[in-house]
Design a protein around this motif. Structure first.
Motif, short mmCIF file in Angstrom:
data_model
loop_
_atom_site.label_atom_id
_atom_site.label_comp_id
_atom_site.label_asym_id
_atom_site.label_seq_id
_atom_site.Cartn_x
_atom_site.Cartn_y
_atom_site.Cartn_z
N VAL A 1 43.10 85.39 47.76
CA VAL A 1 44.75 85.39 48.18
C VAL A 1 44.77 86.18 48.44
O VAL A 1 44.78 87.38 47.55
N LYS A 2 45.01 87.22 49.40
CA LYS A 2 45.77 88.67 49.90
C LYS A 2 44.30 89.65 49.78
O LYS A 2 44.28 90.23 48.24
N PRO A 3 43.60 89.64 50.26
CA PRO A 3 41.88 90.16 50.00
C PRO A 3 42.21 91.83 49.65
O PRO A 3 43.49 91.79 50.31
N LEU A 4 41.86 92.32 49.17
CA LEU A 4 41.52 93.85 49.43
C LEU A 4 42.79 94.15 48.64
O LEU A 4 42.62 95.19 46.59
N PHE A 5 44.18 93.97 48.41
CA PHE A 5 45.24 94.92 48.03
C PHE A 5 45.41 94.34 46.72
O PHE A 5 45.51 95.13 45.60
#
Length: 469
Positions: free
Chosen positions: A73-77
């Protein structure tokens, strides 16, 4: 299906993390042999895990390490923000935040993003509370006040999440082909694509002079509701006023990801908040003139499952799950925790009318009642920091509006019910505040029309499904 429900029922569907790969990474990180590393033991109930699955691995010397596997869910950030928040708070406060040993916010052999962190002893507050006597609860209460106080001393000039600065990484990238010289708990250096993405969105310096952190896209529980659209970083940018922060959360990103069916309800809650906000033009905590002085660092999800306590003493031993941390208006987060969360007792929330502490208990053989503990909490807030006390008491109505603004769409959400009850029960005292901010009758007619359109849409969709079958 309502057009707003366009996310997923479970972000883990179709994902099978490679636990063998994770175990090998644990061995690599701590430089131990395979025989010295225990098997992965689930810490959370995997059946009910939503945003993260948590495991422990035993290490030599009776040590353990926690592995937090992060849902996509909301990758990387989201992972980058959580790790930076933990590092930031550990370096600037004395709060018990787990140390991060290694993490990966990109594709890796495990199959999901992950964080390896320090094992913190303790029991979840929600599980321990009933077993604590008054003195232990008072010890916990004093520690909670300390948490609020220390976090409130971390300030910024805008609302946003915190990230490790990528400026140095980009400078190094332009002069050398090796990124391994960057000192970071990252398991592997970030790819050029990820570096550029973070650099593009996290470009506002934190005014603390050391250059280690940047502020960037907002992380908030309301913006991570995976049954809905999870807005990308470009739709959750930094904002510099409380009104814009409220608006961004209400519309689930900007531009809005809300449907035309749901948007009228959000419009009205936003309109109501603007009217309430305007009643405090010069208030140092709640009015427009308070921006940006009230943007303080907040955990963002400080509930009784994210606080660990020593059941013997009541002392807080750990604060976990920092994925929603960031700078936001101060009054939003000062709401108590667990049993000390009084908002629903004092004000209308959703479809629930205030209970006015009707369930508080007192011991006929002891003056140490529930009311005494609540009084102790308030007294400690005021003694430690009077502004904390005023945020706790005075922010209840604004927090109720924010709760309504960020609720899910109908039929699950209760924002429409809240608006009706808010007007009906006289929460807006027209004798002191003037006319109600909008025409409730006209809004009710709009809702009826939208409901009719939604029923027609569903009927047509059902007919289409029958024909196609």
């Amino acid at each position: 299906m309502n057009p707003d429900w366009v996310g997923v029922d479970d972000p883990w569907i179709g994902i099978e993390p490679d636990m063998g790969a994770l175990r090998r990474i644990v061995c690599e990180t701590f430089r131990i042999s395979d025989s010295d590393c225990g098997s992965a033991i689930p810490v959370t109930n995997l059946e009910y895990a939503s945003y993260a699955r948590v495991y422990s691995f035993s290490l030599p010397g009776s040590r353990s390490v926690i592995a937090r596997l992060v849902a996509p869910v909301k990758p990387l950030f989201k992972t980058e923000g959580e790790v930076a928040a933990m590092d930031f708070v550990r370096s600037r406060t004395s709060l018990p935040v787990p140390k991060v040993f290694a993490y990966s916010s990109e594709a890796n052999p495990v199959g999901v993003e992950w964080i390896l962190m320090e094992y913190v002893r303790g029991v979840e507050l929600g599980k321990a509370w009933k077993e604590l006597d008054y003195d232990k609860k008072a010890r916990f209460t004093a520690d909670l006040v300390d948490i609020y106080d220390q976090l409130s001393r971390l300030r910024a000039d805008c609302c946003g999440a915190i990230y490790h600065s990528t400026r140095r990484s980009m400078d190094i990238l332009s002069t050398t082909s090796s990124l391994q010289i960057i000192h970071s708990p990252r398991w592997r250096a970030l790819s050029l694509k990820s570096l550029r993405s973070l650099r593009a969105h996290c470009d506002h310096p934190l005014c603390d002079g050391d250059g280690l952190y940047e502020l960037g896209p907002i992380q908030d529980c309301a913006l991570l509701q995976y049954p809905l659209v999870v807005p990308p970083p470009s739709q959750t940018p930094l904002v510099f006023t409380t009104a814009d922060y409220f608006r961004l959360l209400a519309y689930n990103g900007f531009p809005s990801t809300r449907s035309s069916y749901d948007k009228p309800t959000r419009d009205k809650v936003v309109e109501l908040f603007r009217s309430l906000h305007a009643l405090y033009p010069h208030h140092p905590l709640f009015g427009p003139s308070a921006d940006p002085h009230i943007f303080r660092f907040c955990h963002g999800d400080l509930h009784d499952g994210n606080i660990l306590v020593d059941p013997i003493t009541g002392k807080i031993t750990g604060i976990i799950d920092w994925e929603c941390a960031g700078f936001r208006p101060w009054w939003i987060d000062v709401a108590g925790v667990g049993w000390l969360t009084e908002d629903r007792e004092r004000f209308l929330f959703g479809a629930d009318r205030p209970n006015n502490f009707a369930n508080d208990e007192s011991d006929p053989l002891n003056s140490r009642s529930d009311g005494c503990l609540r009084a102790f909490f308030r007294t400690q807030l005021h003694k430690r920091n009077p502004e904390l006390f005023f945020c706790f008491l005075g922010g209840v109505e604004m927090r109720a509006l924010l709760h309504a603004a960020t609720d899910q769409p109908r039929p699950a959400g209760e924002s429409g019910i809240f608006l009706g009850l808010y007007e009906e029960t006289g929460c807006w005292d027209q004798r002191r505040r003037g006319p109600f901010p909008f025409d409730m009758t006209a809004w009710d007619l709009t809702r009826i029309m939208l409901d009719e359109m939604e029923r027609e849409r569903r009927a047509n969709a059902k007919k289409g499904a029958i024909v196609s079958s």
